[in-house]
Design a protein around this motif. Structure first.
Motif, PDB file in Angstrom:
ATOM      1  N   ARG A 215      -5.428   7.047  21.878  1.00 27.84           N
ATOM      2  CA  ARG A 215      -5.276   6.312  20.615  1.00 27.84           C
ATOM      3  C   ARG A 215      -3.908   6.621  20.014  1.00 27.84           C
ATOM      4  O   ARG A 215      -3.789   7.362  19.032  1.00 27.84           O
ATOM      5  N   PRO A 216      -2.855   6.043  20.581  1.00 29.36           N
ATOM      6  CA  PRO A 216      -1.495   6.393  20.148  1.00 29.36           C
ATOM      7  C   PRO A 216      -1.179   6.008  18.707  1.00 29.36           C
ATOM      8  O   PRO A 216      -0.231   6.524  18.126  1.00 29.36           O
ATOM      9  N   GLY A 217      -1.956   5.114  18.124  1.00 23.31           N
ATOM     10  CA  GLY A 217      -1.685   4.712  16.751  1.00 23.31           C
ATOM     11  C   GLY A 217      -2.488   5.467  15.710  1.00 23.31           C
ATOM     12  O   GLY A 217      -2.441   5.145  14.522  1.00 23.31           O
ATOM     13  N   TRP A 218      -3.234   6.476  16.150  1.00 25.10           N
ATOM     14  CA  TRP A 218      -4.140   7.202  15.248  1.00 25.10           C
ATOM     15  C   TRP A 218      -3.476   8.500  14.819  1.00 25.10           C
ATOM     16  O   TRP A 218      -3.175   9.368  15.643  1.00 25.10           O
ATOM     17  N   SER A 219      -3.284   8.669  13.541  1.00 23.96           N
ATOM     18  CA  SER A 219      -2.548   9.832  13.038  1.00 23.96           C
ATOM     19  C   SER A 219      -3.291  11.141  13.277  1.00 23.96           C
ATOM     20  O   SER A 219      -2.669  12.202  13.407  1.00 23.96           O
ATOM     21  N   LYS A 220      -4.625  11.094  13.352  1.00 22.30           N
ATOM     22  CA  LYS A 220      -5.391  12.339  13.471  1.00 22.30           C
ATOM     23  C   LYS A 220      -5.079  13.065  14.774  1.00 22.30           C
ATOM     24  O   LYS A 220      -5.055  14.299  14.815  1.00 22.30           O
ATOM     25  N   GLY A 221      -4.841  12.316  15.863  1.00 25.80           N
ATOM     26  CA  GLY A 221      -4.510  12.953  17.129  1.00 25.80           C
ATOM     27  C   GLY A 221      -3.238  13.770  17.032  1.00 25.80           C
ATOM     28  O   GLY A 221      -3.145  14.890  17.557  1.00 25.80           O
ATOM     29  N   TYR A 222      -2.234  13.230  16.347  1.00 22.49           N
ATOM     30  CA  TYR A 222      -0.969  13.952  16.182  1.00 22.49           C
ATOM     31  C   TYR A 222      -1.156  15.172  15.279  1.00 22.49           C
ATOM     32  O   TYR A 222      -0.518  16.211  15.486  1.00 22.49           O
ATOM     33  N   THR A 223      -2.026  15.051  14.297  1.00 24.59           N
ATOM     34  CA  THR A 223      -2.308  16.204  13.438  1.00 24.59           C
ATOM     35  C   THR A 223      -2.944  17.329  14.238  1.00 24.59           C
ATOM     36  O   THR A 223      -2.576  18.502  14.093  1.00 24.59           O
ATOM     37  N   ARG A 224      -3.912  16.969  15.104  1.00 30.07           N
ATOM     38  CA  ARG A 224      -4.551  17.982  15.955  1.00 30.07           C
ATOM     39  C   ARG A 224      -3.508  18.643  16.866  1.00 30.07           C
ATOM     40  O   ARG A 224      -3.506  19.861  17.057  1.00 30.07           O
ATOM     41  N   ARG A 225      -2.645  17.823  17.454  1.00 37.55           N
ATOM     42  CA  ARG A 225      -1.618  18.366  18.353  1.00 37.55           C
ATOM     43  C   ARG A 225      -0.699  19.333  17.613  1.00 37.55           C
ATOM     44  O   ARG A 225      -0.419  20.443  18.084  1.00 37.55           O
ATOM     45  N   ASP A 226      -0.238  18.932  16.436  1.00 35.77           N
ATOM     46  CA  ASP A 226       0.688  19.773  15.683  1.00 35.77           C
ATOM     47  C   ASP A 226       0.028  21.069  15.225  1.00 35.77           C
ATOM     48  O   ASP A 226       0.678  22.125  15.178  1.00 35.77           O
ATOM     49  N   ALA A 362     -11.941   2.968   9.747  1.00 36.62           N
ATOM     50  CA  ALA A 362     -11.437   4.197   9.130  1.00 36.62           C
ATOM     51  C   ALA A 362      -9.986   4.047   8.703  1.00 36.62           C
ATOM     52  O   ALA A 362      -9.508   4.768   7.826  1.00 36.62           O
ATOM     53  N   GLU A 363      -9.272   3.115   9.312  1.00 36.82           N
ATOM     54  CA  GLU A 363      -7.856   2.935   9.021  1.00 36.82           C
ATOM     55  C   GLU A 363      -7.607   1.542   8.448  1.00 36.82           C
ATOM     56  O   GLU A 363      -8.428   0.643   8.559  1.00 36.82           O
ATOM     57  N   GLY A 364      -6.443   1.385   7.848  1.00 40.78           N
ATOM     58  CA  GLY A 364      -6.028   0.078   7.348  1.00 40.78           C
ATOM     59  C   GLY A 364      -6.716  -0.359   6.078  1.00 40.78           C
ATOM     60  O   GLY A 364      -6.673  -1.539   5.719  1.00 40.78           O
ATOM     61  N   LYS A 365      -7.354   0.563   5.358  1.00 43.15           N
ATOM     62  CA  LYS A 365      -8.109   0.176   4.164  1.00 43.15           C
ATOM     63  C   LYS A 365      -7.203  -0.413   3.085  1.00 43.15           C
ATOM     64  O   LYS A 365      -7.581  -1.369   2.401  1.00 43.15           O
ATOM     65  N   ALA A 366      -6.020   0.148   2.921  1.00 42.57           N
ATOM     66  CA  ALA A 366      -5.110  -0.367   1.895  1.00 42.57           C
ATOM     67  C   ALA A 366      -4.705  -1.805   2.212  1.00 42.57           C
ATOM     68  O   ALA A 366      -4.662  -2.665   1.324  1.00 42.57           O
ATOM     69  N   GLU A 367      -4.432  -2.082   3.484  1.00 47.53           N
ATOM     70  CA  GLU A 367      -4.055  -3.436   3.895  1.00 47.53           C
ATOM     71  C   GLU A 367      -5.221  -4.403   3.703  1.00 47.53           C
ATOM     72  O   GLU A 367      -5.032  -5.543   3.257  1.00 47.53           O
ATOM     73  N   LEU A 368      -6.422  -3.958   4.020  1.00 51.55           N
ATOM     74  CA  LEU A 368      -7.602  -4.804   3.827  1.00 51.55           C
ATOM     75  C   LEU A 368      -7.821  -5.109   2.351  1.00 51.55           C
ATOM     76  O   LEU A 368      -8.130  -6.247   1.974  1.00 51.55           O
ATOM     77  N   GLN A 369      -7.660  -4.108   1.501  1.00 52.07           N
ATOM     78  CA  GLN A 369      -7.859  -4.310   0.064  1.00 52.07           C
ATOM     79  C   GLN A 369      -6.814  -5.256  -0.511  1.00 52.07           C
ATOM     80  O   GLN A 369      -7.127  -6.093  -1.368  1.00 52.07           O
ATOM     81  N   ARG A 370      -5.579  -5.149  -0.042  1.00 44.62           N
ATOM     82  CA  ARG A 370      -4.541  -6.087  -0.508  1.00 44.62           C
ATOM     83  C   ARG A 370      -4.871  -7.516  -0.096  1.00 44.62           C
ATOM     84  O   ARG A 370      -4.681  -8.466  -0.875  1.00 44.62           O
ATOM     85  N   SER A 371      -5.367  -7.677   1.118  1.00 42.43           N
ATOM     86  CA  SER A 371      -5.720  -9.015   1.599  1.00 42.43           C
ATOM     87  C   SER A 371      -6.876  -9.594   0.795  1.00 42.43           C
ATOM     88  O   SER A 371      -6.882 -10.790   0.461  1.00 42.43           O
ATOM     89  N   MET A 372      -7.863  -8.763   0.476  1.00 46.09           N
ATOM     90  CA  MET A 372      -8.986  -9.224  -0.343  1.00 46.09           C
ATOM     91  C   MET A 372      -8.513  -9.664  -1.718  1.00 46.09           C
ATOM     92  O   MET A 372      -8.918 -10.719  -2.228  1.00 46.09           O
ATOM     93  N   ALA A 373      -7.658  -8.848  -2.327  1.00 43.75           N
ATOM     94  CA  ALA A 373      -7.163  -9.175  -3.666  1.00 43.75           C
ATOM     95  C   ALA A 373      -6.379 -10.480  -3.654  1.00 43.75           C
ATOM     96  O   ALA A 373      -6.458 -11.277  -4.597  1.00 43.75           O
ATOM     97  N   ALA A 374      -5.630 -10.724  -2.569  1.00 45.82           N
ATOM     98  CA  ALA A 374      -4.847 -11.954  -2.479  1.00 45.82           C
ATOM     99  C   ALA A 374      -5.738 -13.188  -2.334  1.00 45.82           C
ATOM    100  O   ALA A 374      -5.357 -14.294  -2.734  1.00 45.82           O
ATOM    101  N   LEU A 375      -6.931 -13.013  -1.768  1.00 41.64           N
ATOM    102  CA  LEU A 375      -7.831 -14.153  -1.558  1.00 41.64           C
ATOM    103  C   LEU A 375      -8.552 -14.586  -2.830  1.00 41.64           C
ATOM    104  O   LEU A 375      -8.890 -15.764  -2.982  1.00 41.64           O
ATOM    105  N   LEU A 376      -8.815 -13.655  -3.729  1.00 45.23           N
ATOM    106  CA  LEU A 376      -9.648 -13.972  -4.895  1.00 45.23           C
ATOM    107  C   LEU A 376      -9.168 -15.200  -5.669  1.00 45.23           C
ATOM    108  O   LEU A 376      -9.972 -16.085  -5.980  1.00 45.23           O
TER     109      LEU A 376
END
Length: 683
Positions: A215-226, A362-376
């Motif tokens: 999962r190269p786009g998942w920040s948690k993996g990099y946190t575990r590695r570091d 688990a990810e992208g919640k901010a982007e989803l919320q912005r999209s919802m707000a734009a639809l209203l």
């Protein structure tokens, strides 16, 4: 337990076991005399289990138990091996104590207590989750990191390996999460077991790198590695060498995927330069290849984006749905589906998709919320359920379908506050005629039920009997109680309202305006109350009515909801219904809302701050704009048929839950005002 030297000159096996040197302890035990010694057999079993040689441990125990079935300690040892393997049924079977099987009556009290405690432990772990992954999570939260590790490792074994080319996107995500969890466990164990710290932290790093690869786009993996690199002496750790060792097994499959890589990259480049048709072709070739290297979810998602740019919304939706099937927790897949639905004019449905994504990703919640707000703000003007003017509008189709129906064969009735799920009101439908209303129209001014299931049942009962059924939601209809299925289905009340439109479409019920017969118009209006309705004290109150309703933050809080509902009415109150009618007879407009449109209308005065939660005076401006002859409302359960100074509009309420029922508003070319029974006859 003795920790001195053994008679053979080596360390005592007990001391080696205590030090965690199970291989050496096993060798010492094997050198000991007395291969039939049950005490030594138990220790051998323990060592074999600790070094992962479970089959040998079970085989050895089974050999002893076949000739010594009454060896209770042996059955307990065998149960522990099965438990360590996650074989809960076999483990519990070893611990039967019915006097005829394994644990014989007469076993020592200590043995029986140990068996009882082990049974309880096995049952608790087995019942803590439906899968090994979930059981591992439970143990991790309980800080049982060694036990959690075993659950996670078993969960990994249930999935295809990393190098398996058939590994789907969903499996890739699950496998990546498991390796992340394993990294976290080994990291914790490294701190707990000082003598094994370096070994545990290397394992933590190894699993973190696997997570990053999966999962190269998942920040948690990099946190575990570091985290692992930080606790290890980084100057002595060649991380790149570890990565090289880890990834070399994957290179063959990556080399074979060169063609797919080229097609995917070519598609990406074509998309960047705006050549969306070529990008579609490249992504299609990558998907059609016998061996797809890139996750299918990403390829379908990218092709969906291309179709959206080309305005081809149906294939965009199909590809978005395929991406979602491959990766149901990837927020981009949800966004592709929502984008296509918006393009098709299903803006409320798109909003619901974003809402569900928030609960799944688990990810992208901010982007989803912005999209919802734009639809209203787009729902009132672009959704096919709500807008009469958007292209391909279902609302417009329903508006026109009965425009030529003979008005002399039409009657219009109203009712509100059916509350089918309360006070036994569902029994009223058993009395309601199945035959006497087949050409008629009924206006239902909200509050039919607290749940979507109740709403569906109620509207279905009306639709079985009436030619046209009109509904506008009340406060109870928009409740989302967490102890019901609605609490799991709808994150907010706007999403539930979107689902209502779909239910109504399925049943043939209308939430939009329509000409139900020649010159007879019904106009449902959305409504919500505001505190300025209280003319004695037009300030926000201290009570929060309808706390079961959940509103998106972008609306500005529950005190601002009424503004959005009025906005939802903008297009339907902008039409000149009477002026556009050229047919025979006088045109009539019947409007409807749940809440009161005028402060002069009566409401219960003895309830604290009730005036702040019953009506909206701004709603009457919209009612007068469409020149409504009769406005039907509900909510207060106080039946009336009255007019107000300065207007020709009649205001009518007939609440079933308030003791009322069907009320006839129109018959035979004329307005009426008659309470009727369940057969339609005057009372």
């Amino acid at each position: 337990m003795s920790f001195g030297s053994s008679s053979g000159g080596g360390l005592d096996p007990d001391a080696l076991i205590f030090a965690g040197k199970y291989d050496e302890a096993l060798q010492a035990l094997n050198r000991s005399s007395g291969s039939d010694d049950l005490r030594l057999a138990g220790k051998r079993c323990y060592c074999l289990t600790q070094i992962g040689r479970h089959d040998e441990a079970i085989g050895m125990l089974q050999k002893h138990l076949s000739s010594r079935r009454g060896w209770s300690a042996g059955w307990i040892a065998k149960a522990k091996v099965h438990f360590d393997l996650g074989q809960y049924a076999q483990a519990l079977d070893c611990l039967t104590d019915d006097g005829t099987k394994n644990l014989k009556k007469g076993s020592s009290r200590a043995i029986m207590e140990e068996a009882r405690d082990l049974r309880a432990c096995i049952g608790q772990v087995r019942d803590s989750g439906a899968t090994e992954h979930i059981r591992g999570n439970v143990q991790y939260k309980a800080e049982e990191f060694e036990r959690a590790t075993k659950h996670y490792l078993r969960a990994v074994e249930e999935l295809p390996s990393m190098e398996d080319r058939s590994l789907g996107e969903q499996e890739r995500e699950r496998l990546g999460a498991l390796h992340s969890n394993l990294s976290a466990c080994y990291f914790k164990l490294g701190h707990a077991e000082v003598s094994k710290s370096k070994e545990m932290w290397f394992l933590a790093l190894k699993h973190a790198l696997k997570c990053v690869k999966l999962r190269p786009g998942w920040s948690k993996g990099y946190t575990r590695r570091d985290d692992a690199i930080r606790v290890l002496d980084v100057s002595k750790v060649d991380v790149s060498a570890i990565e090289e060792s880890l990834h070399k097994t994957l290179r063959v499959s990556e080399t074979k995927a060169g063609v797919e890589e080229d097609n995917k990259v070519s598609g990406d480049n074509a998309f960047k330069r705006g050549d969306f048709s070529s990008a579609v072709n490249f992504y299609t070739k990558a998907l059609q290849s016998n061996q797809v290297h890139h996750p299918k979810a990403k390829l379908h998602s990218n092709r969906s984006a291309c179709y959206a740019k080309l305005g081809k919304w149906v294939p965009a939706l199909e590809d978005g749905q395929k991406a979602l099937q491959e990766s149901p927790r990837w927020h981009k897949a949800w966004m592709r589906v929502a984008c296509a639905m918006e393009g098709l004019g299903n803006v409320l449905d798109a909003y619901c998709v974003y809402s569900k994504a928030l609960g799944s990703c688990a990810e992208g919640k901010a982007e989803l919320q912005r999209s919802m707000a734009a639809l209203l703000p787009l729902i009132p003007v672009r959704d096919t359920h709500v807008s009469l003017d958007c292209r391909g509008s279902r609302c417009l189709e329903r508006f026109q379908m009965d425009a030529n129906f003979p008005r002399d064969r039409t009657r219009v009735f109203c009712i509100s506050d059916v509350h089918i799920d309360q006070h036994g009101n569902i029994a009223w439908f058993k009395k309601l005629s199945d035959e006497n209303f087949t050409n008629d129209v009924v206006i239902i001014a909200g509050d039919v039920g607290d749940t979507m299931n109740a709403l569906r049942i109620c509207l279905k009962e009306f639709k079985k009997r009436f030619r046209r059924v009109f509904f506008t939601p009340g406060n109870h209809d928009l409740w989302i109680r967490r102890d019901t299925s609605d609490g799991k289905m709808y994150p907010d009340s706007i999403a539930k309202m979107g689902a209502m439109h779909n239910v109504c479409q399925e049943l043939g019920v209308d939430m939009g305006p329509a000409e139900v017969a020649q010159g007879i118009f019904v106009v449902p209006l959305f409504s919500w109350y505001n505190h300025t309705f209280d003319e004695r004290d037009p300030t926000p109150g201290g009570l929060r009515y309808d706390s079961f309703c959940q509103w998106p933050p972008s609306l500005g809080g529950h005190l601002e909801v009424w503004k959005y509902f009025l906005l939802m009415n903008r297009e339907r109150v902008g039409r000149d219904y009477k002026g556009g009618y050229k047919g025979p007879g006088t045109p009539y407009v019947f409007s409807m809302s749940h809440f009161l449109p005028r402060a002069e209308l009566p409401y219960p005065m003895g309830v604290q701050e009730m005036a702040k939660a019953v009506g909206c005076k701004e709603l009457d401006v919209q009612i007068q704009r469409i020149k409504s002859d009769v406005h039907v409302f509900g909510h207060t359960h106080m039946d009336m048929d009255t007019t107000m100074p300065g207007t020709d509009t009649r205001y009518v309420q007939s609440a079933l839950d308030g003791g009322g029922g069907l009320y006839k508003l129109y018959e035979g070319h004329h307005l009426t005002g008659t309470r009727v029974d369940t057969n339609g006859f005057p009372i």
